[in-house]
Design an enzyme around this catalytic site. Structure first.
Site, PDB file in Angstrom:
ATOM      1  CE  LYS A   1      -4.093  -1.954   0.026  1.00  0.00           C
ATOM      2  NZ  LYS A   1      -4.019  -3.430   0.031  1.00  0.00           N
TER       3      LYS A   1
HETATM    4  C1  LIG Z   1      -5.366  -4.175   0.798  1.00  0.00           C
HETATM    5  C2  LIG Z   1      -6.832  -4.009   0.841  1.00  0.00           C
HETATM    6  C3  LIG Z   1      -7.611  -4.368   1.956  1.00  0.00           C
HETATM    7  C4  LIG Z   1      -7.110  -5.179   3.106  1.00  0.00           C
HETATM    8  O1  LIG Z   1      -5.937  -4.839   3.635  1.00  0.00           O
HETATM    9  P1  LIG Z   1      -4.958  -5.911   4.339  1.00  0.00           P
HETATM   10  O2  LIG Z   1      -4.129  -4.975   5.173  1.00  0.00           O
HETATM   11  O3  LIG Z   1      -4.154  -6.561   3.260  1.00  0.00           O
HETATM   12  O4  LIG Z   1      -5.769  -6.829   5.151  1.00  0.00           O
HETATM   13  C5  LIG Z   1      -8.950  -4.055   1.946  1.00  0.00           C
HETATM   14  N1  LIG Z   1      -9.529  -3.468   0.901  1.00  0.00           N
HETATM   15  C6  LIG Z   1      -8.832  -3.129  -0.205  1.00  0.00           C
HETATM   16  C7  LIG Z   1      -9.529  -2.456  -1.322  1.00  0.00           C
HETATM   17  C8  LIG Z   1      -7.474  -3.406  -0.280  1.00  0.00           C
HETATM   18  O5  LIG Z   1      -6.801  -3.109  -1.387  1.00  0.00           O
END
Ligand SMILES: *Cc1c(COP(=O)(O)O)cnc(C)c1O
Length: 398
Positions: A186
């Site tokens: 992210k």
């Molecule tokens: C990455 C992501 C999540 C979940 O995040 P994690 O930290 O990997 O559990 C939820 N929604 C979206 C749209 C994402 O891209």
């Protein structure tokens, strides 16, 4: 897109401060921790950087969504409207609180189609969950209006759009609550982690206890905490929060590089007649972590992908329509209601009904959409070369 590309001395310094004391847990150990509270510091930074009253860190973005739903009182008997294009975490969180995910079409914003949301509302609808996919945002005015008109909760999954804004407000701070993920890919990363943001003190207080076994954090020591309700362990560790603390200080740098690189690459794709771009409800607010573009037909898109592969420039491009993680077409485990433990009957029925539900409108968009992930490490020279090669490869098949 990813902050991991800029991992460096700042992250090591923050982590080393935690390693010096050896107190890896975010709560308690007040003496030995010698004033080092990385999780609390990161929560304060989140409220300041994103402009919200409260922030609760969690162990992941998925845990943040689950926590937000629990704190908002979403559970058995409730339906949550979500888009057919998202990451699997969206429906995982809904199912985990006992609610029913109601999947609806997206529009050219690549996020919830407000008309589809409206058409899906039933007496059981409790919440609308837009997912701000690929760095940009949903039509928040339209969705907010629907939530006001039908008395529904607006919960933003802003996990992919850290730093994006809509009409001056940071994505994730507009609804009753919003979430970010700080997983490894992210915009800013903790390694693993997430956060719930809200302006509602009651929602925050619930999140605070829920993520730590329901402990109310009001006792004279941890053992004296009471339990106003049952919670879970969705805590972040101090090591992860330390990484995030270094990263959040670099967010402005990440965003300005993303925007610059995105615009430069776009200037090449704009030269191809036939290429269109995703609709962005507030252009100034695009975090620019991806450049999402469309070709006129599915056949042209597939031919372009082959041509990009031949030219050696497909890496970093995502064709979500054929991707196992992000679109309804490939979510067989969801459509077959394949779980390890038994779901609620209403959940199972809703999932099996997805097998025959049409997502024709989304298909028509997703089958023509390619998203290019924007790297923070590209040089201008590399973008020019990439842009020219992509341009030539696509033009060849149109
Ligand atoms: C990455 C992501 C999540 C979940 O995040 P994690 O930290 O990997 O559990 C939820 N929604 C979206 C749209 C994402 O891209």
């Amino acid at each position: 897109m990813p902050g991991f590309e800029f991992f460096g001395d700042e992250e090591r310094k923050e982590v080393n401060e935690v390693l010096e004391t050896g107190i890896l847990m975010r709560y308690g150990f007040d003496g030995p921790r010698k004033g080092i509270w990385k999780s609390k510091e990161l929560e304060t930074a989140v409220t300041q950087v994103f402009g919200c009253n409260h922030a609760q860190l969690t162990s992941s973005g998925t845990a943040a969504l689950t926590t937000a739903m629990a704190a908002l009182g979403i559970g058995v008997g409730d339906e949550v409207i979500m888009p057919a294009f998202t990451f699997v975490a969206s429906f995982e969180a809904i199912l985990s609180v006992g609610a029913v995910p109601v999947l609806v079409d997206i529009d050219e914003t690549l996020t919830l189609d407000p008309a589809a949301v409206k058409a899906a509302i039933t007496p059981k609808t409790k919440c609308v969950m837009p997912v701000h996919m690929c760095g940009s945002m949903a039509d928040m005015d339209a969705l907010q209006q629907i939530c006001t008109d039908y008395n529904l909760i607006l919960l933003e999954d802003a996990c992919q759009s850290i730093g994006g804004t809509y009409k001056g407000k940071k994505l994730g701070t507009i609804g009753a609550a919003g979430t970010f993920s700080f997983d490894f890919v992210k915009t800013i990363t903790c390694g693993e982690g997430g956060v719930v943001m809200t302006n509602d003190k009651d929602v925050y207080t619930k999140c605070d206890a829920y993520t730590d076994h329901g402990h109310d954090h009001l006792g004279v020591d941890r053992g004296a905490d009471l339990h106003p309700f049952i919670g879970y362990n969705f805590r972040i560790s101090e090591l992860h929060a330390a990484v995030g603390l270094a990263q959040i200080k670099k967010l402005d740098t990440f965003l300005s590089i993303q925007r610059k690189n995105n615009k430069l690459l776009r200037s090449y794709l704009e030269q191809v007649p036939g290429i269109t771009f995703r609709a962005v409800p507030d252009e100034d607010g695009d975090s620019c972590s991806f450049l999402s573009w469309m070709l006129p037909t599915e056949a042209a898109t597939k031919a372009a992908i082959e041509s990009l592969k031949e030219a050696g420039v497909f890496a970093g491009n995502f064709y979500w329509y054929a991707n196992n993680w992000h679109y309804i077409t490939k979510w067989d485990h969801l459509k077959n209601a394949t779980t390890l433990n038994r779901l609620h009957d209403a959940q199972t029925a809703a999932l099996l009904a997805l097998q025959t539900q049409s997502f024709a409108k989304s298909d028509a968009i997703m089958s023509r959409t390619i998203s290019t992930a924007i790297s923070l490490l590209w040089t201008e020279e590399q973008i020019k070369e990439k842009g020219e090669k992509m341009l030539a490869a696509i033009a060849k098949v149109l």
